[in-house]
Design a protein around this motif. Sequence first.
Motif, mmCIF file in Angstrom:
data_model
loop_
_atom_site.group_PDB
_atom_site.id
_atom_site.type_symbol
_atom_site.label_atom_id
_atom_site.label_comp_id
_atom_site.label_asym_id
_atom_site.label_seq_id
_atom_site.Cartn_x
_atom_site.Cartn_y
_atom_site.Cartn_z
ATOM 1 N N THR A 50 0.821 -1.165 0.002
ATOM 2 C CA THR A 50 -0.032 0.026 -0.058
ATOM 3 C C THR A 50 0.922 1.273 -0.106
ATOM 4 O OG1 THR A 50 -0.044 0.485 2.458
ATOM 5 C CG2 THR A 50 -1.586 -1.370 1.445
ATOM 6 N N ARG A 51 0.225 2.462 0.163
ATOM 7 C CA ARG A 51 1.054 3.653 0.071
ATOM 8 C C ARG A 51 1.720 3.779 1.479
ATOM 9 N NH1 ARG A 51 -2.664 8.881 -1.683
ATOM 10 N NH2 ARG A 51 -3.603 7.539 -3.241
ATOM 11 N N ASP B 235 0.171 3.635 5.299
ATOM 12 C CA ASP B 235 -1.062 3.465 5.106
ATOM 13 C C ASP B 235 -1.533 2.125 6.083
ATOM 14 O OD1 ASP B 235 -3.749 3.396 4.999
ATOM 15 O OD2 ASP B 235 -3.678 3.760 2.621
ATOM 16 N N SER C 205 4.765 0.153 -0.058
ATOM 17 C CA SER C 205 5.404 -0.050 -1.658
ATOM 18 C C SER C 205 6.851 0.385 -1.276
ATOM 19 C CB SER C 205 4.535 0.672 -2.576
ATOM 20 O OG SER C 205 4.886 2.126 -2.419
ATOM 21 N N GLY D 80 -7.531 8.145 -1.812
ATOM 22 C CA GLY D 80 -7.059 7.083 -1.531
ATOM 23 C C GLY D 80 -7.556 6.552 -0.034
#
Length: 333
Positions: free
Chosen positions: A192-193, A196, A214, A317
């Motif tokens: 994910t980002r 997050d 990521s 997001g």
Amino acid sequence: MRAMLLREPGRVLEQATLPLPAPGERQVVIRIAACAVCRTDLHVVDGELPDPKLPLIPGHETVGHVVASGPGAERYRAGDRVGVPWLGWTCGECAYCRSGRENLCERARFTGYQIDGGYAGYTVADERFCFSLPDDYTDAEAAPLLCAGLIGYRSLRMAGDARRLGIYGFGAAAHIVAQVARHQGRSLFSFTRPGDTAAQDFARRITGGWAGGSDEAPPEPLDAALIFAPVGALVPTALRATAPGGVVVCGGIHMSNLPSFPYEWLWQERSIRSVANLTRRDAEEFLALAPQVPVRTETLLYPLAQANEALAALRGGKMTGAAVLRPEDADFD
Ligand SMILES: [Zn+2]
Ligand SMILES: [Zn+2]
């Protein structure tokens, strides 16, 4: 009927009252019960995809009931529940159509892009491109199967028999495809980002596997990676996490530019590929498989009039699962 209308890319959708659409040859009129919101809608609304029909009713994950049929339309009866996906029409004649690759048809037309879609009370669709939906799902639960599910499934097929599967971007498509992949016995690694943690918790709950940012390396190399986030920089990132012979599959219709990277990251027979659209065969296979897994979709319901709010949440997001618009809850001004 009520509809949310895109008059110009880059602007918010406007509430509109429009005449009921009339069915053409082989078309059915559908009273819409639910329409899921896809990242592609965001790319259309934000002007990242060229030349949409204007004004346009977006939406290509539409579930509703047939209320009328046009000339030659005999596949469905009044009251039948159908789904309308992104692939709205193909020519049936070009080399792609004749070789089982109608997703690449040179004259294909797409719902919620070149054809009015499901952000409305009613729509018309070519019956040959509609699908019956499994009874196991409510209208809202079924809607995200129609793109997040279908294109996720096509992306997964492109990963071949990869045992260790990475998923970059854990939104609507990922949460469905992960359930199929887990059912197939694959090990899942979700990205994910960075930071997050809510999305990482969501991913761990769905996949039963590892989740991280990521910017982190997975605990073991991947045999394939699926990228659903529209971020080109993730392509080299995923490539570096992938073992020799592995494939990186880009599942979205639009991505920011890919940065350059050393050839050695691709070396050892790694490959990068995209997935475009869907074929009707993908849809039939996936809609038969989904209730067997069983795939459970997690939805966030919005009244149709709040389509802009749903798109904004997706853009930011801030969405786990899939947003679904409900025209019957419409509270137009
Ligand atoms: Zn064609
Ligand atoms: Zn879509």
